[in-house]
Scaffold this motif. Structure first.
Motif, PDB file in Angstrom:
ATOM      1  N   GLN A   1      -8.512   4.824  -9.632  1.00 59.89           N
ATOM      2  CA  GLN A   1      -8.577   5.380  -8.268  1.00 59.89           C
ATOM      3  C   GLN A   1      -8.613   7.016  -8.175  1.00 59.89           C
ATOM      4  OE1 GLN A   1      -7.976   3.593  -5.228  1.00 59.89           O
ATOM      5  NE2 GLN A   1      -8.368   1.984  -6.841  1.00 59.89           N
TER       6      GLN A   1
ATOM      7  N   TYR B   1      -5.601   0.571 -12.967  1.00 60.58           N
ATOM      8  CA  TYR B   1      -5.955   0.792 -11.503  1.00 60.58           C
ATOM      9  C   TYR B   1      -5.789   2.326 -10.968  1.00 60.58           C
ATOM     10  CZ  TYR B   1      -4.590   0.356  -6.428  1.00 60.58           C
ATOM     11  OH  TYR B   1      -4.462   0.505  -5.321  1.00 60.58           O
TER      12      TYR B   1
ATOM     13  N   ASP C   1      -5.464   3.695   5.846  1.00 63.73           N
ATOM     14  CA  ASP C   1      -5.034   4.550   5.102  1.00 63.73           C
ATOM     15  C   ASP C   1      -4.298   5.860   5.612  1.00 63.73           C
ATOM     16  OD1 ASP C   1      -6.069   3.278   2.820  1.00 63.73           O
ATOM     17  OD2 ASP C   1      -8.006   4.459   2.822  1.00 63.73           O
TER      18      ASP C   1
ATOM     19  N   GLU D   1      -1.479  -8.741  -0.648  1.00 65.65           N
ATOM     20  CA  GLU D   1      -1.875  -7.335   0.329  1.00 65.65           C
ATOM     21  C   GLU D   1      -2.922  -6.551  -0.374  1.00 65.65           C
ATOM     22  OE1 GLU D   1       2.058  -7.072   2.736  1.00 65.65           O
ATOM     23  OE2 GLU D   1       1.494  -5.338   1.295  1.00 65.65           O
ATOM     24  N   GLU D   2      -3.040  -6.596  -1.816  1.00 62.41           N
ATOM     25  CA  GLU D   2      -3.943  -5.496  -2.610  1.00 62.41           C
ATOM     26  C   GLU D   2      -4.827  -6.156  -3.390  1.00 62.41           C
ATOM     27  OE1 GLU D   2      -4.051  -1.711  -2.307  1.00 62.41           O
ATOM     28  OE2 GLU D   2      -3.444  -2.702  -0.219  1.00 62.41           O
TER      29      GLU D   2
ATOM     30  N   LEU E   1       2.016   1.962  -3.895  1.00 61.16           N
ATOM     31  CA  LEU E   1       0.913   2.046  -4.547  1.00 61.16           C
ATOM     32  C   LEU E   1       0.366   3.644  -4.292  1.00 61.16           C
ATOM     33  CD1 LEU E   1      -1.129  -0.983  -4.761  1.00 61.16           C
ATOM     34  CD2 LEU E   1       0.254  -0.031  -6.654  1.00 61.16           C
ATOM     35  N   ARG E   2       0.339   3.916  -3.065  1.00 61.31           N
ATOM     36  CA  ARG E   2      -0.291   5.386  -2.740  1.00 61.31           C
ATOM     37  C   ARG E   2       0.932   6.331  -3.067  1.00 61.31           C
ATOM     38  NH1 ARG E   2      -3.851   9.122  -2.448  1.00 61.31           N
ATOM     39  NH2 ARG E   2      -3.995  10.330  -0.320  1.00 61.31           N
TER      40      ARG E   2
ATOM     41  N   LEU F   1       1.990  -7.690  -3.732  1.00 62.39           N
ATOM     42  CA  LEU F   1       0.806  -6.903  -4.373  1.00 62.39           C
ATOM     43  C   LEU F   1      -0.402  -7.841  -4.637  1.00 62.39           C
ATOM     44  CD1 LEU F   1       2.703  -4.875  -7.004  1.00 62.39           C
ATOM     45  CD2 LEU F   1       1.375  -3.908  -5.316  1.00 62.39           C
TER      46      LEU F   1
ATOM     47  N   PRO G   1       0.733  -1.154  -0.018  1.00 62.85           N
ATOM     48  CA  PRO G   1      -0.095  -0.084  -0.023  1.00 62.85           C
ATOM     49  C   PRO G   1       0.732   1.341   0.020  1.00 62.85           C
ATOM     50  CG  PRO G   1      -0.973  -1.674   1.374  1.00 62.85           C
ATOM     51  CD  PRO G   1       0.281  -2.081   1.155  1.00 62.85           C
TER      52      PRO G   1
END
Length: 211
Positions: free
Chosen positions: A71, A67, A180, A48-49, A20-21, A45, A17
């Motif tokens: 988002q 993806y 988050d 976890e995602e 990716l963030r 990945l 995460p």
């Protein structure tokens, strides 16, 4: 900053995460992301995602573009490029073409060791070696606990080379309400060190900025 390119490497440590963030935030700021993903990182990945990336760089780039667009981040053509682990003709493999900024997030202790010892067996290791030799900015975000003497020695070696070692250890003084929030704490620090604006979290002593 004239060079709007950043090399991002994702390796096999837990912490997908974060990576990716970080990429999402870089794309929103119109940075061009040159992405390197290890085989172990693809496993992380997926675990976890639930993001199952192709081993083929072109297909992985298409998947990630979809993806990040999903988002809410509009990705322009060529803004996100993915390179294979042995793509020795990619820009990141040469000091004459590589971005001056690179971040390994998350950074496995295996990758940490390889970078500290100057190994260049994979494109991720070579890219890091290039940034160090060209006196660029390299940030590594290890996620491991507990840390052995070997891990600490490797971190010290990298710090002495001018590398920023930023363990994935989020704070709690901002009173996080979700995972988050914890992810954003670390990504905000990464963006700070890359010299980019961020409004993911308020700074110490200041009121929270509006989103």
């Amino acid at each position: 900053m004239s060079d709007q390119r950043v090399t991002v490497a994702m390796t096999g440590a837990s912490g997908a995460p974060y990576g990716l963030r970080l990429i999402q935030c870089l794309l929103k700021q119109q940075q061009q992301v040159l992405l390197l993903i290890s085989s172990a990182a693809r496993v992380v990945l997926a675990t976890e995602e639930n993001l199952k990336l192709s081993a083929a760089p072109e297909q992985a780039a298409r998947q990630l573009t979809e993806y990040f667009n999903a988002q809410g981040c509009s990705v322009a053509e060529q803004q996100l490029q993915v390179f294979g682990k042995e793509d020795w003709f990619s820009p990141v493999a040469s000091g004459s073409a590589a971005p001056k900024r690179m971040i390994v997030c998350p950074c496995s202790t295996s990758t940490l060791s390889a970078i500290a010892t100057g190994s260049s067996n994979t494109l991720i290791e070579r890219a890091a070696d290039v940034v160090i030799k060209e006196r660029g900015q390299l940030i590594v975000v290890p996620r491991e606990s507990p840390l052995s003497t070997v891990h600490l020695q490797n971190m010290l070696q990298l710090s002495q080379l001018g590398v920023t070692v930023m363990p994935a250890a989020p704070g709690f003084y901002h009173q996080p309400k979700s995972i988050d929030d914890l992810v954003d704490f670390m990504v905000a620090r990464m963006l700070d060190h890359l010299g980019l604006e961020q409004n993911l979290m308020s700074r110490w002593g200041y009121a929270k900025e509006s989103q």
